[in-house]
Design a protein around this motif. Structure first.
Motif, PDB file in Angstrom:
ATOM      1  N   ARG A 125       0.835  -1.206   0.000  1.00 32.89           N
ATOM      2  CA  ARG A 125       0.000   0.000   0.000  1.00 32.89           C
ATOM      3  C   ARG A 125       0.871   1.257   0.000  1.00 32.89           C
ATOM      4  NH1 ARG A 125      -2.310  -0.914   4.348  1.00 32.89           N
ATOM      5  NH2 ARG A 125      -4.392  -1.673   3.792  1.00 32.89           N
ATOM      6  N   ASP A 126       1.909   1.261   0.834  1.00 34.99           N
ATOM      7  CA  ASP A 126       2.795   2.422   0.931  1.00 34.99           C
ATOM      8  C   ASP A 126       3.540   2.667  -0.379  1.00 34.99           C
ATOM      9  OD1 ASP A 126       4.420   4.472   2.442  1.00 34.99           O
ATOM     10  OD2 ASP A 126       6.011   3.053   1.931  1.00 34.99           O
ATOM     11  N   ARG A 127       4.060   1.600  -0.966  1.00 33.46           N
ATOM     12  CA  ARG A 127       4.810   1.762  -2.217  1.00 33.46           C
ATOM     13  C   ARG A 127       3.901   2.228  -3.355  1.00 33.46           C
ATOM     14  NH1 ARG A 127       9.743  -2.566  -2.642  1.00 33.46           N
ATOM     15  NH2 ARG A 127      10.019  -2.993  -0.423  1.00 33.46           N
ATOM     16  N   TYR A 128       2.680   1.714  -3.368  1.00 34.73           N
ATOM     17  CA  TYR A 128       1.739   2.116  -4.426  1.00 34.73           C
ATOM     18  C   TYR A 128       1.369   3.592  -4.281  1.00 34.73           C
ATOM     19  CZ  TYR A 128      -2.466   2.259  -7.323  1.00 34.73           C
ATOM     20  OH  TYR A 128      -3.402   2.583  -8.265  1.00 34.73           O
ATOM     21  N   SER A 129       1.131   4.040  -3.046  1.00 36.06           N
ATOM     22  CA  SER A 129       0.748   5.437  -2.813  1.00 36.06           C
ATOM     23  C   SER A 129       1.864   6.397  -3.216  1.00 36.06           C
ATOM     24  CB  SER A 129       0.378   5.646  -1.344  1.00 36.06           C
ATOM     25  OG  SER A 129       1.516   5.519  -0.509  1.00 36.06           O
ATOM     26  N   ARG A 130       3.092   5.909  -3.168  1.00 36.84           N
ATOM     27  CA  ARG A 130       4.232   6.753  -3.548  1.00 36.84           C
ATOM     28  C   ARG A 130       4.640   6.575  -5.007  1.00 36.84           C
ATOM     29  NH1 ARG A 130       9.021   5.663  -0.421  1.00 36.84           N
ATOM     30  NH2 ARG A 130       8.227   3.638   0.258  1.00 36.84           N
ATOM     31  N   GLY A 131       3.837   5.774  -5.734  1.00 40.02           N
ATOM     32  CA  GLY A 131       4.101   5.593  -7.158  1.00 40.02           C
ATOM     33  C   GLY A 131       5.273   4.682  -7.470  1.00 40.02           C
ATOM     34  N   LEU A 132       5.667   3.844  -6.504  1.00 40.50           N
ATOM     35  CA  LEU A 132       6.844   2.993  -6.704  1.00 40.50           C
ATOM     36  C   LEU A 132       6.485   1.665  -7.357  1.00 40.50           C
ATOM     37  CD1 LEU A 132       8.669   3.609  -3.308  1.00 40.50           C
ATOM     38  CD2 LEU A 132       9.044   4.751  -5.502  1.00 40.50           C
ATOM     39  N   ILE A 133       5.233   1.236  -7.239  1.00 41.77           N
ATOM     40  CA  ILE A 133       4.800  -0.001  -7.877  1.00 41.77           C
ATOM     41  C   ILE A 133       3.448   0.219  -8.537  1.00 41.77           C
ATOM     42  CG2 ILE A 133       6.067  -1.507  -6.295  1.00 41.77           C
ATOM     43  CD1 ILE A 133       3.437  -2.041  -4.832  1.00 41.77           C
ATOM     44  N   LYS A 134       3.173  -0.576  -9.582  1.00 38.50           N
ATOM     45  CA  LYS A 134       1.884  -0.418 -10.265  1.00 38.50           C
ATOM     46  C   LYS A 134       1.404  -1.687 -10.958  1.00 38.50           C
ATOM     47  CE  LYS A 134       4.189   1.549 -14.336  1.00 38.50           C
ATOM     48  NZ  LYS A 134       4.261   2.712 -15.249  1.00 38.50           N
ATOM     49  N   THR A 135       2.142  -2.786 -10.813  1.00 41.73           N
ATOM     50  CA  THR A 135       1.738  -4.031 -11.475  1.00 41.73           C
ATOM     51  C   THR A 135       1.688  -5.176 -10.468  1.00 41.73           C
ATOM     52  OG1 THR A 135       3.992  -4.770 -12.002  1.00 41.73           O
ATOM     53  CG2 THR A 135       2.915  -3.271 -13.581  1.00 41.73           C
ATOM     54  N   SER A 136       0.987  -6.243 -10.864  1.00 38.43           N
ATOM     55  CA  SER A 136       0.914  -7.415 -10.001  1.00 38.43           C
ATOM     56  C   SER A 136       2.289  -8.068  -9.852  1.00 38.43           C
ATOM     57  CB  SER A 136      -0.097  -8.418 -10.567  1.00 38.43           C
ATOM     58  OG  SER A 136       0.240  -8.792 -11.891  1.00 38.43           O
ATOM     59  N   GLU A 137       3.102  -7.965 -10.874  1.00 31.99           N
ATOM     60  CA  GLU A 137       4.457  -8.526 -10.790  1.00 31.99           C
ATOM     61  C   GLU A 137       5.251  -7.834  -9.688  1.00 31.99           C
ATOM     62  OE1 GLU A 137       6.803  -8.104 -14.300  1.00 31.99           O
ATOM     63  OE2 GLU A 137       8.332  -9.508 -13.603  1.00 31.99           O
ATOM     64  N   GLU A 138       5.067  -6.527  -9.571  1.00 34.21           N
ATOM     65  CA  GLU A 138       5.794  -5.782  -8.539  1.00 34.21           C
ATOM     66  C   GLU A 138       5.258  -6.110  -7.143  1.00 34.21           C
ATOM     67  OE1 GLU A 138       7.135  -1.834 -11.085  1.00 34.21           O
ATOM     68  OE2 GLU A 138       5.075  -2.005 -10.362  1.00 34.21           O
ATOM     69  N   ILE A 139       3.986  -6.428  -7.050  1.00 40.10           N
ATOM     70  CA  ILE A 139       3.432  -6.877  -5.775  1.00 40.10           C
ATOM     71  C   ILE A 139       4.143  -8.149  -5.315  1.00 40.10           C
ATOM     72  CG2 ILE A 139       1.399  -7.956  -4.708  1.00 40.10           C
ATOM     73  CD1 ILE A 139      -0.338  -6.025  -6.159  1.00 40.10           C
ATOM     74  N   VAL A 140       4.311  -9.064  -6.256  1.00 41.01           N
ATOM     75  CA  VAL A 140       4.961 -10.330  -5.930  1.00 41.01           C
ATOM     76  C   VAL A 140       6.398 -10.107  -5.484  1.00 41.01           C
ATOM     77  CG1 VAL A 140       5.699 -12.544  -6.850  1.00 41.01           C
ATOM     78  CG2 VAL A 140       3.480 -11.631  -7.480  1.00 41.01           C
ATOM     79  N   THR A 187      11.067 -18.913  -3.947  1.00 41.03           N
ATOM     80  CA  THR A 187      10.894 -18.878  -5.400  1.00 41.03           C
ATOM     81  C   THR A 187       9.767 -19.804  -5.842  1.00 41.03           C
ATOM     82  OG1 THR A 187      13.241 -18.376  -5.720  1.00 41.03           O
ATOM     83  CG2 THR A 187      12.050 -19.243  -7.613  1.00 41.03           C
ATOM     84  N   ALA A 188       9.690 -20.983  -5.219  1.00 37.98           N
ATOM     85  CA  ALA A 188       8.599 -21.915  -5.549  1.00 37.98           C
ATOM     86  C   ALA A 188       7.246 -21.344  -5.134  1.00 37.98           C
ATOM     87  CB  ALA A 188       8.837 -23.255  -4.863  1.00 37.98           C
ATOM     88  N   LEU A 189       7.241 -20.602  -4.038  1.00 39.29           N
ATOM     89  CA  LEU A 189       6.014 -20.028  -3.507  1.00 39.29           C
ATOM     90  C   LEU A 189       5.446 -18.966  -4.439  1.00 39.29           C
ATOM     91  CD1 LEU A 189       4.454 -20.564  -0.879  1.00 39.29           C
ATOM     92  CD2 LEU A 189       5.689 -18.647   0.148  1.00 39.29           C
ATOM     93  N   PHE A 190       6.333 -18.136  -5.004  1.00 41.23           N
ATOM     94  CA  PHE A 190       5.881 -17.017  -5.819  1.00 41.23           C
ATOM     95  C   PHE A 190       6.248 -17.124  -7.288  1.00 41.23           C
ATOM     96  CE2 PHE A 190       6.537 -15.094  -1.539  1.00 41.23           C
ATOM     97  CZ  PHE A 190       5.222 -14.751  -1.298  1.00 41.23           C
ATOM     98  N   GLY A 191       6.932 -18.199  -7.657  1.00 38.25           N
ATOM     99  CA  GLY A 191       7.440 -18.316  -9.028  1.00 38.25           C
ATOM    100  C   GLY A 191       6.373 -18.265 -10.094  1.00 38.25           C
ATOM    101  N   GLU A 192       5.259 -18.973  -9.871  1.00 39.23           N
ATOM    102  CA  GLU A 192       4.205 -19.006 -10.882  1.00 39.23           C
ATOM    103  C   GLU A 192       3.589 -17.640 -11.068  1.00 39.23           C
ATOM    104  OE1 GLU A 192       1.297 -22.042 -10.453  1.00 39.23           O
ATOM    105  OE2 GLU A 192       2.752 -23.590  -9.951  1.00 39.23           O
ATOM    106  N   VAL A 193       3.510 -16.885  -9.996  1.00 41.78           N
ATOM    107  CA  VAL A 193       2.946 -15.545 -10.093  1.00 41.78           C
ATOM    108  C   VAL A 193       3.828 -14.678 -10.958  1.00 41.78           C
ATOM    109  CG1 VAL A 193       2.085 -13.588  -8.772  1.00 41.78           C
ATOM    110  CG2 VAL A 193       2.074 -15.853  -7.758  1.00 41.78           C
ATOM    111  N   LEU A 194       5.140 -14.810 -10.766  1.00 38.81           N
ATOM    112  CA  LEU A 194       6.075 -14.020 -11.541  1.00 38.81           C
ATOM    113  C   LEU A 194       5.964 -14.336 -13.035  1.00 38.81           C
ATOM    114  CD1 LEU A 194       9.163 -14.254  -9.188  1.00 38.81           C
ATOM    115  CD2 LEU A 194       7.938 -12.177  -9.770  1.00 38.81           C
ATOM    116  N   GLN A 195       5.738 -15.624 -13.333  1.00 41.61           N
ATOM    117  CA  GLN A 195       5.639 -16.019 -14.715  1.00 41.61           C
ATOM    118  C   GLN A 195       4.353 -15.508 -15.366  1.00 41.61           C
ATOM    119  OE1 GLN A 195       6.003 -20.275 -14.704  1.00 41.61           O
ATOM    120  NE2 GLN A 195       8.057 -20.217 -13.825  1.00 41.61           N
ATOM    121  N   GLU A 196       3.271 -15.415 -14.566  1.00 47.62           N
ATOM    122  CA  GLU A 196       2.000 -15.023 -15.134  1.00 47.62           C
ATOM    123  C   GLU A 196       1.801 -13.514 -15.158  1.00 47.62           C
ATOM    124  OE1 GLU A 196      -1.302 -17.025 -13.492  1.00 47.62           O
ATOM    125  OE2 GLU A 196      -0.413 -19.011 -13.613  1.00 47.62           O
ATOM    126  N   ALA A 197       2.549 -12.823 -14.324  1.00 46.40           N
ATOM    127  CA  ALA A 197       2.351 -11.380 -14.216  1.00 46.40           C
ATOM    128  C   ALA A 197       2.813 -10.666 -15.481  1.00 46.40           C
ATOM    129  CB  ALA A 197       3.109 -10.842 -13.012  1.00 46.40           C
TER     130      ALA A 197
END
Length: 310
Positions: free
Chosen positions: A63-78, A300-310
């Motif tokens: 939430r903090d990073r988004y409000s400051r314009g540092l992230i804007k995609t689901s990949e960056e959330i991951v 990496t196994a936990l979030f890897g698929e998300v990174l591939q789909e984002a």
């Protein structure tokens, strides 16, 4: 032979898929992110058993990073979630420290059904294959099936099992096992305790008695006291760790059944609260599905698929 990462990837697939769908469904497209979106992400992380504190921490950071314009995609959330988990787990693999030329005693504790006895058998096979002289002690004298299961592992791995009759004093069996292991110059003695419920004061006190008894014959032991927890239990695993630590000087964890649940975040929640080293994780029935816990492979196994789909 399976690669270590492939074991983690397969074992955590359910959790990874669950997180993938949640993040992809909520944060797709170019819409403005709202508090409802953050609450849905928080719910997804809690559902995967990261725990409330960690889930809130990750969402607050996003939430903090988004409000400051540092992230804007689901990949960056991951990536943010990945960084947060790695900061909790660290990057180093916790290696079991055995003392050469001395008997190393490992006291295994945990509730019935946690995979404790199976884990002991797999570790006996692993360490014997590495050239260690291993012995086992069947101190779950309350359940005849538990002793029989351990004896079968002993036969399968050609490892001696010290046991007694059904209903015998578990502490006496532990005493005899330590004496025998010392006399036979064993490298490792693994003691299987009764599947004590952490809510049973009498049984937990029996565990403390066993530790005192072992020290009478071998003051340095047990050098290791490991708790096995079933990852599917989620928050109850935290309660177990808290209660068992009152009666045994826990200094290690084995997390089992990560393959059978979408709650793979349990490892992070336990590590965050207790900072016990996680030595092994069980992600299947085969012997090589019990693997040393590697924080980077796990994350990496936990979030890897998300990174591939984002």
């Amino acid at each position: 032979m399976k690669s270590l990462f492939s074991v983690f990837k397969k074992g955590l697939q359910k959790t990874s898929t669950s997180i993938t769908r949640s993040i992809g469904g909520v944060f797709s497209g170019t819409k403005v992110w709202t508090e409802d979106d953050y609450e849905m992400l928080e719910a997804a992380l809690i559902s995967a058993d990261f725990g409330v504190n960690i889930s809130l921490r990750i969402v607050d950071d996003i939430r903090d990073r988004y409000s400051r314009g540092l992230i804007k995609t689901s990949e960056e959330i991951v990536k943010v979630a990945h960084q947060e988990v790695m900061s909790i787990l660290g990057t180093e693999v916790s290696e079991v420290q055995f003392e050469d030329g001395k008997l190393n005693v490992i006291l295994f504790v945990g509730v019935n059904g946690s995979g404790k006895t199976t884990t002991i058998g797999k570790l006996a096979q692993k360490w014997k294959g590495e050239g260690k002289k291993v012995m086992l002690a069947a101190c779950d004298t309350w359940r005849a099936a538990a002793a029989e299961q351990l004896k079968k592992w002993g036969e399968r791995t050609d490892v001696q099992v010290v046991s007694s009759k059904h209903g015998a004093d578990p502490s006496a069996v532990a005493y005899d096992a330590v004496e025998s292991a010392l006399a036979k110059n064993a490298d490792i003695l693994i003691i299987d305790t009764a599947g004590r419920q952490h809510t049973s004061k009498g049984l937990m006190e029996e565990l403390a008695k066993m530790t005192r008894t072992i020290k009478k014959v071998y003051p340095e032991a047990p050098q290791h006291a490991w708790l096995t927890v079933d990852s599917s239990l989620g928050g109850n695993a935290i309660v177990q760790a808290r209660e068992f630590s009152k009666f045994a000087d826990l200094n290690g964890l084995v997390i089992t059944k990560l393959d059978g649940t979408g709650k793979g975040g349990t490892a992070v929640a336990i590590k965050d609260e207790f900072d016990f080293p996680i030595y092994f994780v069980g992600m299947g029935e085969q012997p090589d599905d019990l693997q040393p816990f590697d924080p980077e492979y796990y994350t990496t196994a936990l979030f890897g698929e998300v990174l591939q789909e984002a």
